[in-house]
Write a protein that holds these residues in place. Structure first.
Motif, PDB file in Angstrom:
ATOM      1  N   VAL A  18      93.087  69.202  35.957  1.00  0.00           N
ATOM      2  CA  VAL A  18      93.031  70.542  36.355  1.00  0.00           C
ATOM      3  C   VAL A  18      94.315  70.207  38.057  1.00  0.00           C
ATOM      4  O   VAL A  18      95.179  71.606  38.121  1.00  0.00           O
ATOM      5  N   PHE A  19      93.648  70.243  38.895  1.00  0.00           N
ATOM      6  CA  PHE A  19      94.205  69.845  40.383  1.00  0.00           C
ATOM      7  C   PHE A  19      95.267  69.532  40.476  1.00  0.00           C
ATOM      8  O   PHE A  19      96.201  70.107  41.196  1.00  0.00           O
ATOM      9  N   VAL A  20      96.223  68.970  39.334  1.00  0.00           N
ATOM     10  CA  VAL A  20      97.196  68.186  39.222  1.00  0.00           C
ATOM     11  C   VAL A  20      98.552  68.894  38.663  1.00  0.00           C
ATOM     12  O   VAL A  20      99.156  68.433  38.703  1.00  0.00           O
ATOM     13  N   GLU A  21      97.618  69.876  37.999  1.00  0.00           N
ATOM     14  CA  GLU A  21      98.797  70.661  37.172  1.00  0.00           C
ATOM     15  C   GLU A  21      99.402  71.651  37.646  1.00  0.00           C
ATOM     16  O   GLU A  21      99.352  72.433  38.478  1.00  0.00           O
ATOM     17  N   ASN A  22     100.364  71.866  37.486  1.00  0.00           N
ATOM     18  CA  ASN A  22     101.029  72.689  38.933  1.00  0.00           C
ATOM     19  C   ASN A  22     101.013  74.163  38.591  1.00  0.00           C
ATOM     20  O   ASN A  22     101.640  74.794  38.972  1.00  0.00           O
ATOM     21  N   SER A  23     100.716  74.686  37.305  1.00  0.00           N
ATOM     22  CA  SER A  23     100.107  75.807  37.124  1.00  0.00           C
ATOM     23  C   SER A  23      99.043  76.442  38.033  1.00  0.00           C
ATOM     24  O   SER A  23      99.556  78.110  37.720  1.00  0.00           O
ATOM     25  N   ASN A  24      98.582  75.923  38.483  1.00  0.00           N
ATOM     26  CA  ASN A  24      97.178  76.242  38.957  1.00  0.00           C
ATOM     27  C   ASN A  24      96.163  77.208  38.341  1.00  0.00           C
ATOM     28  O   ASN A  24      95.860  77.721  38.307  1.00  0.00           O
ATOM     29  N   GLY A  25      96.582  76.951  36.773  1.00  0.00           N
ATOM     30  CA  GLY A  25      95.499  77.559  36.138  1.00  0.00           C
ATOM     31  C   GLY A  25      96.273  78.370  35.462  1.00  0.00           C
ATOM     32  O   GLY A  25      94.828  78.845  33.848  1.00  0.00           O
ATOM     33  N   ALA A  26      97.210  78.605  35.389  1.00  0.00           N
ATOM     34  CA  ALA A  26      98.200  80.576  34.449  1.00  0.00           C
ATOM     35  C   ALA A  26      98.584  79.489  33.155  1.00  0.00           C
ATOM     36  O   ALA A  26      98.328  80.353  32.019  1.00  0.00           O
ATOM     37  N   HIS A  27      98.541  78.423  33.018  1.00  0.00           N
ATOM     38  CA  HIS A  27      99.508  77.514  31.779  1.00  0.00           C
ATOM     39  C   HIS A  27      98.381  77.646  30.657  1.00  0.00           C
ATOM     40  O   HIS A  27      98.110  78.040  29.275  1.00  0.00           O
ATOM     41  N   ASN A  28      96.978  78.009  30.449  1.00  0.00           N
ATOM     42  CA  ASN A  28      95.537  77.889  30.207  1.00  0.00           C
ATOM     43  C   ASN A  28      94.204  77.274  30.362  1.00  0.00           C
ATOM     44  O   ASN A  28      93.862  76.511  31.324  1.00  0.00           O
ATOM     45  N   LEU A  29      94.137  78.510  30.717  1.00  0.00           N
ATOM     46  CA  LEU A  29      92.357  79.552  31.230  1.00  0.00           C
ATOM     47  C   LEU A  29      91.520  78.666  30.834  1.00  0.00           C
ATOM     48  O   LEU A  29      90.421  77.598  31.201  1.00  0.00           O
ATOM     49  N   ALA A  30      91.471  78.662  29.226  1.00  0.00           N
ATOM     50  CA  ALA A  30      90.568  78.411  28.659  1.00  0.00           C
ATOM     51  C   ALA A  30      90.258  76.567  29.007  1.00  0.00           C
ATOM     52  O   ALA A  30      89.233  75.695  29.067  1.00  0.00           O
ATOM     53  N   LEU A  31      91.651  75.896  29.231  1.00  0.00           N
ATOM     54  CA  LEU A  31      91.255  74.188  29.487  1.00  0.00           C
ATOM     55  C   LEU A  31      90.645  74.080  30.108  1.00  0.00           C
ATOM     56  O   LEU A  31      90.313  72.734  30.602  1.00  0.00           O
ATOM     57  N   ALA A  32      91.861  74.778  31.632  1.00  0.00           N
ATOM     58  CA  ALA A  32      91.215  73.939  32.948  1.00  0.00           C
ATOM     59  C   ALA A  32      89.689  74.466  33.014  1.00  0.00           C
ATOM     60  O   ALA A  32      88.955  73.706  33.490  1.00  0.00           O
ATOM     61  N   THR A  33      89.115  75.272  32.114  1.00  0.00           N
ATOM     62  CA  THR A  33      87.395  75.565  32.525  1.00  0.00           C
ATOM     63  C   THR A  33      86.523  75.109  31.700  1.00  0.00           C
ATOM     64  O   THR A  33      85.863  73.860  32.905  1.00  0.00           O
ATOM     65  N   ASN A  34      87.275  74.251  30.666  1.00  0.00           N
ATOM     66  CA  ASN A  34      86.625  73.340  29.642  1.00  0.00           C
ATOM     67  C   ASN A  34      86.345  72.125  31.077  1.00  0.00           C
ATOM     68  O   ASN A  34      85.420  71.537  31.257  1.00  0.00           O
ATOM     69  N   CYS A  35      87.761  71.196  31.578  1.00  0.00           N
ATOM     70  CA  CYS A  35      87.778  70.446  32.281  1.00  0.00           C
ATOM     71  C   CYS A  35      87.240  70.798  33.896  1.00  0.00           C
ATOM     72  O   CYS A  35      86.325  69.114  34.008  1.00  0.00           O
ATOM     73  N   LEU A  36      86.504  72.264  33.984  1.00  0.00           N
ATOM     74  CA  LEU A  36      86.467  71.852  35.610  1.00  0.00           C
ATOM     75  C   LEU A  36      84.702  72.064  34.884  1.00  0.00           C
ATOM     76  O   LEU A  36      83.867  71.267  36.278  1.00  0.00           O
ATOM     77  N   ASP A  37      83.961  72.418  33.260  1.00  0.00           N
ATOM     78  CA  ASP A  37      82.851  71.834  33.743  1.00  0.00           C
ATOM     79  C   ASP A  37      82.640  70.807  33.532  1.00  0.00           C
ATOM     80  O   ASP A  37      81.566  70.676  33.880  1.00  0.00           O
ATOM     81  N   LYS A  38      83.250  70.077  32.399  1.00  0.00           N
ATOM     82  CA  LYS A  38      82.885  69.119  32.394  1.00  0.00           C
ATOM     83  C   LYS A  38      82.428  67.884  34.160  1.00  0.00           C
ATOM     84  O   LYS A  38      82.218  67.349  34.610  1.00  0.00           O
ATOM     85  N   ALA A  39      83.415  68.530  34.964  1.00  0.00           N
ATOM     86  CA  ALA A  39      83.693  67.594  36.310  1.00  0.00           C
ATOM     87  C   ALA A  39      82.538  68.045  37.038  1.00  0.00           C
ATOM     88  O   ALA A  39      81.853  67.562  37.646  1.00  0.00           O
ATOM     89  N   GLU A  40      81.933  69.788  36.657  1.00  0.00           N
ATOM     90  CA  GLU A  40      80.624  69.686  37.858  1.00  0.00           C
ATOM     91  C   GLU A  40      79.653  69.115  37.524  1.00  0.00           C
ATOM     92  O   GLU A  40      78.790  68.747  37.787  1.00  0.00           O
TER      93      GLU A  40
END
Ligand code: HEC
Ligand code: HEC
Ligand code: HEC
Ligand code: HEC
Length: 402
Positions: free
Chosen positions: A365-387
């Protein structure tokens, strides 16, 4: 969003699907071993003056943020990798070659040119995989194109997209024809990749479109015991993700992923002074482009597109920072545990594994250049796992130190 009716959404989706389908043309893979010579962008200027001028206008996107200053915790997360000391944000295509030459990170081989210039792409088409491991210093980049028309059109600029980066063709397998050509043109570079341990070829960590997702990619890397660097203090073998815009935008959960292509939101159709229209090759974002928003009829469903997207980006980036700081804490605490000499590798194995895996999901998520704009569901899923993995690792450390 709540104000709009379901009917309007359906109508819009149908219209958009029809438009997208009519604009889509299949891409073709470039031929290899033909001894091709690159026709440089400047040589097309007379035939395509507007497109050439728009392509050169990518130089206007010239801002660079130094991530190690904006996100100081990456000095710890990426230690001792080059990105821990110098990590400039992306800017326009115009700067590709000069930014590569100026980076403070070491680059021993020519494979670093993979995503910068068609002149190197032609070497890979002509010479095959051996081009990737040619010594960096032996290449004279004078006169190289920044990206270049050849990258997406071979030597025939026009509506046909040619995929010149052979590793993308290989990674898509049977799915090659089902991904829109415009999206493939960008996916030649805006993807996660690695250099194969044997031969140093640029390679994508998947073999179909369906497996181009963070879970399968992690397993792919794990199965080959791959790591980009080992933290010297913790012994954690870490993987560094890189700009997975393609995997994120077209991945599960992306609201528009199956409907729009990269050009829908990032390339404008412009009318010139003579009343002729052309496709601008200066990449824009829909937030600043009225032309993109009008063509995509975004306002039918997004009353305040910018507010909507900025709100989501803030939500994602706030978590990215908080979880990044958690990995900084984890790294320092694990390093102390290792330095104390009190624990065996076996006792530390689970903590190291959680650190490796969680940082991968965070990085995606950090290195993806849209800062979450491209796919909130995927970003959230990754961040949930990371946390989850960071918390679990910290808990194991607590237990160990009791
Ligand atoms: C990063 C990829 C990329 C690069 C580099 C690129 N193009 Fe394109 N180009 C595209 C895409 C995507 C389209 C839309 C294809 C379609 O019609 O489906 C396109 C369309 C075109 C068209 C058809 C225009 C139209 O109005 O429909 C022309 C002509 C063209 N490009 C010329 C160029 C020239 C000249 C250069 C170099 C100065 C260049 N392109 C560089 C991706 C690229
Ligand atoms: C040959 C590889 C390559 C291809 C193909 C490519 N890009 Fe890029 N792109 C890059 C690189 C490398 C950068 C960063 C350049 C720098 O910072 O010097 C970049 C930067 C960008 C940026 C600026 C990002 C920022 O933070 O300012 C945008 C927007 C962008 N690309 C969009 C696209 C789109 C849309 C396509 C497809 C039509 C595409 N790119 C195709 C390599 C590529
Ligand atoms: C539905 C519209 C949409 C589509 C389709 C789309 N993007 Fe984006 N993209 C965005 C938005 C919104 C942003 C955030 C822009 C901003 O922050 O100003 C963005 C940001 C980016 C950035 C960073 C630009 C910058 O200046 O920082 C890149 C690079 C990028 N997208 C590449 C791609 C690629 C490659 C594809 C196709 C795989 C794609 N996008 C498809 C909407 C889209
Ligand atoms: C037919 C209605 C409709 C149209 C037209 C439309 N959108 Fe959307 N868009 C939506 C809905 C609904 C969502 C999901 C909202 C949510 O999750 O709360 C969405 C989500 C998004 C997202 C976030 C995607 C994600 O998966 O997180 C972006 C960015 C976006 N739209 C940009 C655009 C842009 C740019 C255009 C025009 C090119 C556009 N949209 C056109 C209805 C539409």
């Amino acid at each position: 969003m709540k104000k709009i009716t379901i009917g309007l959404i359906l109508l819009g989706l149908v219209l958009a699907a029809v438009c997208a389908a009519s604009a889509d043309t299949a891409a073709v893979p470039a031929e290899t071993g033909t001894g091709v010579t690159v026709i440089h962008a400047g040589e097309w200027a007379a035939q395509f003056p507007d497109i050439y001028a728009s392509y050169m206008a990518n130089g206007e996107d010239d801002e660079v943020v130094e991530y190690t200053e904006e996100y100081p915790f990456i000095k710890t997360i990426y230690e001792p990798y080059g990105f821990a000391t110098h990590y400039g944000s992306a800017r326009g295509h115009y700067y590709c070659v000069q930014d590569l030459l100026a980076t403070g990170r070491p680059h021993p081989m020519a494979n670093c040119f993979t995503c910068k210039t068609a002149d190197f792409t032609a070497m890979t088409l002509n010479d095959g995989d051996s081009a990737y491991s040619v010594p960096f210093e032996s290449i004279d980049p004078t006169g190289f194109d920044d990206v270049g028309c050849f990258t997406c059109h071979a030597n025939e600029p026009g509506t046909t997209i040619t995929v010149t980066h052979t590793y993308l063709t290989a990674a898509m397998g049977d799915d090659f024809g089902s991904v829109p050509a415009e999206t493939l043109s960008c996916a030649q570079c805006h993807v996660e990749y690695y250099f194969a341990p044997d031969g140093k070829m640029t390679t994508l960590p998947y073999t179909s479109h369906a497996s181009a997702n963070p879970d399968d990619i992690y397993e792919y890397y794990d199965a080959m015991a791959f790591s980009d660097y080992t933290n010297p203090r913790t012994g954690v073998k870490q993987i560094k993700a890189q700009h997975p815009e393609f995997e994120t935008f077209t991945g599960a959960g992306s609201f528009h992923g199956g409907q729009f292509n990269c050009a829908t939101c990032h390339m404008e159709r412009v009318t010139n002074a003579d009343g002729q229209t052309y496709l601008s090759h200066k990449y824009v974002t829909p937030l600043t482009s009225e032309s993109v928003r009008a063509a995509g009829n975004c306002a039918a469903c997004h009353g305040d597109l910018e507010g909507f997207v900025r709100g989501r980006q803030e939500q994602v980036m706030t978590r990215v920072v908080a979880i990044g700081q958690k990995y900084e804490t984890l790294t320092d605490r694990l390093a102390d545990a290792v330095a104390s000499g009190k624990y065996t590798d076996e006792e530390l194995a689970d903590i190291r594994e959680l650190n490796r895996k969680g940082q991968w999901y965070w990085d995606f998520v950090f290195v993806e250049n849209s800062n979450g704009a491209h796919n909130l569901a995927l970003a959230t899923n990754c961040l949930d796992k990371a946390e989850l993995f960071a918390d679990a690792a910290l808990l194991l450390l607590d237990e160990l130190e009791k």
